[in-house]
Design a protein around this motif. Sequence first.
Motif, short mmCIF file in Angstrom:
data_model
loop_
_atom_site.label_atom_id
_atom_site.label_comp_id
_atom_site.label_asym_id
_atom_site.label_seq_id
_atom_site.Cartn_x
_atom_site.Cartn_y
_atom_site.Cartn_z
N ASN A 296 0.83 -1.20 0.00
CA ASN A 296 0.00 0.00 0.00
C ASN A 296 0.86 1.25 0.00
OD1 ASN A 296 -2.03 -1.89 0.30
ND2 ASN A 296 -2.52 -1.34 2.39
N MET A 297 0.36 2.28 -0.67
CA MET A 297 1.03 3.58 -0.72
C MET A 297 0.10 4.59 -0.05
SD MET A 297 3.77 5.07 -1.94
CE MET A 297 4.35 4.25 -3.41
N TYR A 298 0.66 5.32 0.92
CA TYR A 298 -0.12 6.30 1.68
C TYR A 298 0.45 7.69 1.48
CZ TYR A 298 -1.64 2.11 4.12
OH TYR A 298 -2.15 0.87 4.42
N ARG A 299 -0.43 8.69 1.61
CA ARG A 299 0.01 10.09 1.64
C ARG A 299 -0.53 10.71 2.92
NH1 ARG A 299 -1.24 14.83 -1.41
NH2 ARG A 299 -3.10 13.83 -2.22
N LEU A 300 0.34 11.45 3.60
CA LEU A 300 -0.03 12.07 4.88
C LEU A 300 0.09 13.59 4.77
CD1 LEU A 300 1.63 9.22 5.65
CD2 LEU A 300 0.90 9.96 7.90
N SER A 301 -0.69 14.27 5.60
CA SER A 301 -0.59 15.72 5.71
C SER A 301 -0.98 16.09 7.14
CB SER A 301 -1.55 16.39 4.71
OG SER A 301 -1.51 17.79 4.87
N ASN A 302 -0.15 16.91 7.77
CA ASN A 302 -0.42 17.35 9.15
C ASN A 302 -0.69 16.18 10.09
OD1 ASN A 302 -0.16 20.11 8.48
ND2 ASN A 302 -2.23 20.08 7.64
N GLY A 303 0.07 15.09 9.92
CA GLY A 303 -0.05 13.95 10.83
C GLY A 303 -1.27 13.08 10.61
N MET A 304 -1.95 13.26 9.47
CA MET A 304 -3.14 12.45 9.18
C MET A 304 -3.04 11.85 7.79
SD MET A 304 -6.20 14.86 10.67
CE MET A 304 -7.35 13.59 11.20
N PHE A 305 -3.69 10.70 7.63
CA PHE A 305 -3.74 10.06 6.31
C PHE A 305 -4.72 10.82 5.44
CE2 PHE A 305 -1.91 6.89 8.98
CZ PHE A 305 -0.99 6.27 8.16
N ILE A 306 -4.27 11.12 4.20
CA ILE A 306 -5.16 11.81 3.27
C ILE A 306 -5.41 10.99 2.01
CG2 ILE A 306 -4.67 14.14 4.11
CD1 ILE A 306 -2.76 14.48 1.68
N GLU A 307 -4.60 9.93 1.79
CA GLU A 307 -4.81 9.11 0.60
C GLU A 307 -4.15 7.75 0.78
OE1 GLU A 307 -4.52 9.69 -4.24
OE2 GLU A 307 -3.03 10.72 -3.00
N GLU A 308 -4.79 6.74 0.20
CA GLU A 308 -4.20 5.40 0.16
C GLU A 308 -4.52 4.76 -1.18
OE1 GLU A 308 -4.49 1.52 2.98
OE2 GLU A 308 -6.18 1.78 1.64
N HIS A 309 -3.50 4.13 -1.75
CA HIS A 309 -3.69 3.21 -2.88
C HIS A 309 -3.35 1.84 -2.31
CE1 HIS A 309 -4.21 5.97 -6.31
NE2 HIS A 309 -3.51 6.80 -5.55
N GLY A 310 -4.35 1.00 -2.13
CA GLY A 310 -4.15 -0.32 -1.56
C GLY A 310 -4.06 -1.38 -2.64
N GLN A 311 -3.09 -2.28 -2.50
CA GLN A 311 -2.93 -3.38 -3.46
C GLN A 311 -2.76 -4.70 -2.74
OE1 GLN A 311 -3.17 -3.60 -6.79
NE2 GLN A 311 -3.80 -1.48 -6.91
N PRO A 312 -3.85 -5.23 -2.14
CA PRO A 312 -3.74 -6.56 -1.56
C PRO A 312 -3.65 -7.60 -2.67
CG PRO A 312 -6.01 -5.80 -1.48
CD PRO A 312 -5.19 -4.65 -2.02
N ASP A 313 -3.00 -8.71 -2.38
CA ASP A 313 -2.90 -9.80 -3.35
C ASP A 313 -4.23 -10.56 -3.37
OD1 ASP A 313 -2.30 -11.98 -4.92
OD2 ASP A 313 -0.86 -12.85 -3.51
#
Length: 142
Positions: free
Chosen positions: A111-128
């Motif tokens: 998974n790829m996450y993006r954070l801003s001000n200590g919070m998650f703002i985006e996720e691209h999840g790739q479970p198998d």
Amino acid sequence: MASMTLEANKSIMKRFVVFINTANEMMAEELIAPDAVFHVPGNPEPMLGPAGYLAIIGMMRGGFPDIQWTLEEMVAEGDRVAARFIMNGTHQGTFFGVPPTGKKISVQAMNMYRLSNGMFIEEHGQPDMLGLLKQIGAIPSP
């Protein structure tokens, strides 16, 4: 300064793992921005905010009530954290139309996450998902 931010993001990522393993609603509000966007494989529309992420966890727990995510490794750069997880659980509920089999799963997710001000703002999840569906017998192994 930048390295402090990277360390902070890694620390927040570790708290996020506690959140996904407990589905704690207070932690969801603390860690996930209200307008966060979560891209789910096979879903044309992203899930939004804390409620959206709790819904994703709820969908996984519907099929695997004991599911737990183990963070195997992570890399942080800028406002992003890449994480590799192993998901372990027991197929005790219907999942993607497959009735419970009682089979154990151990499935990787990247998974790829993006954070801003200590919070998650985006996720691209790739479970198998292919591996998961094979492990519960939904599709034959070659």
